[in-house]
Design an enzyme around this catalytic site. Sequence first.
Site, mmCIF file in Angstrom:
data_model
loop_
_atom_site.group_PDB
_atom_site.id
_atom_site.type_symbol
_atom_site.label_atom_id
_atom_site.label_comp_id
_atom_site.label_asym_id
_atom_site.label_seq_id
_atom_site.Cartn_x
_atom_site.Cartn_y
_atom_site.Cartn_z
ATOM 1 N N ARG A 111 0.882 -1.244 -0.050
ATOM 2 C CA ARG A 111 -0.002 0.216 0.047
ATOM 3 C C ARG A 111 0.708 1.301 0.011
ATOM 4 N NH1 ARG A 111 -4.569 1.978 4.316
ATOM 5 N NH2 ARG A 111 -2.438 2.404 5.724
ATOM 6 N N HIS A 302 -13.574 -8.575 -2.505
ATOM 7 C CA HIS A 302 -12.633 -9.387 -1.653
ATOM 8 C C HIS A 302 -13.493 -10.404 -0.892
ATOM 9 C CE1 HIS A 302 -9.420 -7.188 -3.442
ATOM 10 N NE2 HIS A 302 -9.983 -6.032 -2.754
ATOM 11 N N ASP A 353 -8.449 -5.630 -10.248
ATOM 12 C CA ASP A 353 -7.957 -4.926 -9.174
ATOM 13 C C ASP A 353 -6.816 -4.207 -9.215
ATOM 14 O OD1 ASP A 353 -8.040 -3.964 -6.475
ATOM 15 O OD2 ASP A 353 -7.702 -5.827 -5.525
HETATM 16 ZN ZN LIG Z 1 -9.578 -2.576 -4.876
#
Ligand SMILES: [Zn+2]
Length: 491
Positions: A111, A302, A353
């Site tokens: 991230r 998810h 994604d």
């Molecule tokens: Zn995502």
Amino acid sequence: MALSLQADLTLINGALRPDVTVHVGGDGRIIGVDRPGDETEDEAEGNVVEIFSATSGEFAAPQGRKIHRLRKRVLLPGFVNAHSHAFQRLLRGRTEFRAPGRPDDDFWSWRNAMYKVTQALDPDELEAVTRMAMMEMLLAGYTHVVEFHYLHNQKNGQQYDDPAELSRRVLAAAESAGIGITLLRVAYQRGGVGLAASVEQRRFTDPDLDRYARAWEATVPLVELGSRRPVQIGMAAHSVRALDKDFLEGLGRLAEEKGCVLHAHVAEQPREVEECLQEHDCRPLELLAASGLVTERFTAVHGTYLAAEEADLLGEAGATVCICPTTERNLGDGLPDLQALQSAGARLAIGSDSQVRINPFAELRGLEDGERLRLGRRNCLAPAAGGPVAPYLLEAGSAGGARAGQLGAGSIAPGQRADLVAVDLEVPMLAGVLEGRESDGALLAALVLGGDSSWVCDVWVGGRHVVEAGQLLRWPSAVEDYRKVAKRVWG
Ligand SMILES: [Zn+2]
């Protein structure tokens, strides 16, 4: 744009049919499906509105139509990419190493790399990167993308003069690529429980629901941009960590009022579940349901760490779960319990994604392969009463995603948008599969469990021929524009 297509094999209602002719109207929708010699069965099934040719073996097209014969091809409904962050294409290949002293590399360190990219892009660059990713999607057989768009503000966190500036860029990229799009304007309020948004997160945030609603309203008129293509505008909650309960409840009401789809990242990581339990004394999906978000227009993205009761909540609502197998593996997220979701009645869809790969075949087999590895069994997602697994997976890839994106598409039937993909049956990797008995079932299984996006040769979006013989118009210039951005960001 009137068009008629006839492939050697066409996928209709989960089964392959020979020499079907698909007729497309000027509005880009399928107006008729002609199955020679099969009229009686068609009527019994009650799903054919118009039959143009009643003579077995002959193809009498409506006046003025030319039938485009697709020899040695199988025609499939277009795949729907139900969860995408197009700009993350820039991260491809950039996060696959372990930093010294970081044996615990995980989602959260990935991230941080993603945040570096979000800090770097100006509007022109965002558009170039998005166009590149969406063109790659078309080449791979995705005809529609549900873009989970959370980059809204300037680099200093201020809104652009037009709060929909970056949404406009994403829609323009989809328009020039030629792909259908559902743009989800994502709500993102805070950095976590009791935490303001960090410096890296301030390009994402709307501090309150009022500002979010105004920005969403500013996005809606942009649909005119896509007059030649299917465009929808929807909503999304980034995650339960990024929004407080008041915001979630307000978002649920707003989506209900507007009648639009609403998506959220849900339970991708154990830490998210733990934090939700601490803040709200319930699990993420329970919080979303109690806040009024979980309806048939809802998609949970998810769902890796859902409890059985949460799967039931999704099934009872008739909601969708979008699984992104290639990304979830790449990030080390874990394997969701798909059998629990399936038996609860939740619909499945797929998404690329993080764009680590853009390949619907890889996502589809990832659903089944993940279950096989998790359970130590085979054909885990096949019907409980017995039968092949491939039709269920293909349905998730097209109709399941169409539902998540609020589209009238996803199957080859009258009234559906003509989003179609032709796959080459002559690739050496399929040699022998069509020989002998039960070859149709073997072909579907070989496509889903071993197929590759490079086998896609032609793609139509709303009846418009956008990929021809594996080629996409303007692809070289898109790649060149993209390279320049990559060079600046990573230079
Ligand atoms: Zn995502």
